[in-house]
Design a protein around this motif. Structure first.
Motif, PDB file in Angstrom:
ATOM      1  N   GLN A  12       0.900  -1.170   0.026  1.00  0.00           N
ATOM      2  CA  GLN A  12      -0.106  -0.165  -0.195  1.00  0.00           C
ATOM      3  C   GLN A  12       0.952   1.386  -0.164  1.00  0.00           C
ATOM      4  OE1 GLN A  12      -3.504  -0.154  -0.267  1.00  0.00           O
ATOM      5  NE2 GLN A  12      -2.914  -2.332  -0.489  1.00  0.00           N
ATOM      6  N   ASN A  51      -1.291   1.184  -9.305  1.00  0.00           N
ATOM      7  CA  ASN A  51      -2.918   0.820  -9.146  1.00  0.00           C
ATOM      8  C   ASN A  51      -3.505  -0.369 -10.121  1.00  0.00           C
ATOM      9  OD1 ASN A  51      -3.135   2.353  -7.111  1.00  0.00           O
ATOM     10  ND2 ASN A  51      -4.027   4.153  -8.060  1.00  0.00           N
ATOM     11  N   PHE A  53      -2.110  -2.911 -11.504  1.00  0.00           N
ATOM     12  CA  PHE A  53      -1.386  -4.131 -11.513  1.00  0.00           C
ATOM     13  C   PHE A  53      -1.768  -5.218 -10.488  1.00  0.00           C
ATOM     14  CE2 PHE A  53       1.077  -1.153 -14.147  1.00  0.00           C
ATOM     15  CZ  PHE A  53       1.352  -1.827 -15.005  1.00  0.00           C
ATOM     16  N   GLN A  54      -1.590  -6.432 -10.701  1.00  0.00           N
ATOM     17  CA  GLN A  54      -1.845  -7.569  -9.825  1.00  0.00           C
ATOM     18  C   GLN A  54      -0.704  -8.485  -9.348  1.00  0.00           C
ATOM     19  OE1 GLN A  54      -5.250  -9.368 -11.111  1.00  0.00           O
ATOM     20  NE2 GLN A  54      -6.340  -7.387 -11.193  1.00  0.00           N
ATOM     21  N   VAL A  55      -0.677  -8.958  -8.350  1.00  0.00           N
ATOM     22  CA  VAL A  55       0.371  -9.893  -8.235  1.00  0.00           C
ATOM     23  C   VAL A  55       0.117 -11.137  -9.109  1.00  0.00           C
ATOM     24  CG1 VAL A  55       0.797 -11.929  -6.447  1.00  0.00           C
ATOM     25  CG2 VAL A  55       0.258  -9.533  -5.565  1.00  0.00           C
ATOM     26  N   GLU A  57       1.268 -10.899 -12.269  1.00  0.00           N
ATOM     27  CA  GLU A  57       1.514 -10.206 -13.689  1.00  0.00           C
ATOM     28  C   GLU A  57       2.892  -9.936 -13.988  1.00  0.00           C
ATOM     29  OE1 GLU A  57      -1.383  -6.908 -15.952  1.00  0.00           O
ATOM     30  OE2 GLU A  57      -1.193  -6.970 -13.480  1.00  0.00           O
ATOM     31  N   LYS A  90       3.027  -3.829 -18.457  1.00  0.00           N
ATOM     32  CA  LYS A  90       2.813  -5.089 -18.872  1.00  0.00           C
ATOM     33  C   LYS A  90       3.863  -5.573 -19.704  1.00  0.00           C
ATOM     34  CE  LYS A  90      -2.306  -5.039 -18.513  1.00  0.00           C
ATOM     35  NZ  LYS A  90      -2.478  -4.929 -17.018  1.00  0.00           N
TER      36      LYS A  90
END
Length: 125
Positions: A12, A51, A53-55, A57, A90
């Motif tokens: 965070q 913001n 992006f995800q774990v 990726e 990405k």
């Protein structure tokens, strides 16, 4: 410089100190024989870049190396390094390897006519 790999962790946004300094950490695991877990820090307005992006990726992060000098209360000088991200995207899927064109049939080549058997040949085969 850049770091490429899969996102292992996205922290965070944290506010540090009384001046409103913001930072946000992301850990990227490289894809190599001995994978490395690289901590990259985004600061101030760059924190919001994470913001979308995800774990898990795959990403490419453009980075700068930052170094600081600090003298502690005992008078000892200590040095710190930070890997600071300034752009993230990405990762593109690897492009397919370039294919070699097919070899033409042996009949497509004219036979050699300028052979001289008496000329020295230094080839080992």
């Amino acid at each position: 410089m850049e770091v490429t790999g899969k996102i292992k962790m996205i922290d965070q946004t944290k506010e540090v100190g009384s001046g409103g300094f913001k930072k946000r950490d992301v850990v990227v695991t490289t894809d190599e024989q001995y994978p490395q877990h690289i901590l990259v820090q985004f600061v101030q307005d760059k924190c919001d870049l994470l913001n979308g992006f995800q774990v898990g990726e795959p990403v490419k992060i453009d980075i700068n190396l930052r170094g600081r000098e600090w003298t502690n209360p005992q008078g000892e000088t200590v040095y710190f390094n930070t890997i600071q991200g300034w752009r993230i995207a990405k990762a593109q899927a690897d492009a397919p390897a370039a294919q070699m064109p097919p070899m033409p049939a042996a009949q497509a080549f004219a036979p050699a006519t300028n052979l001289n058997e008496e000329e020295a040949d230094d080839l080992p085969f």
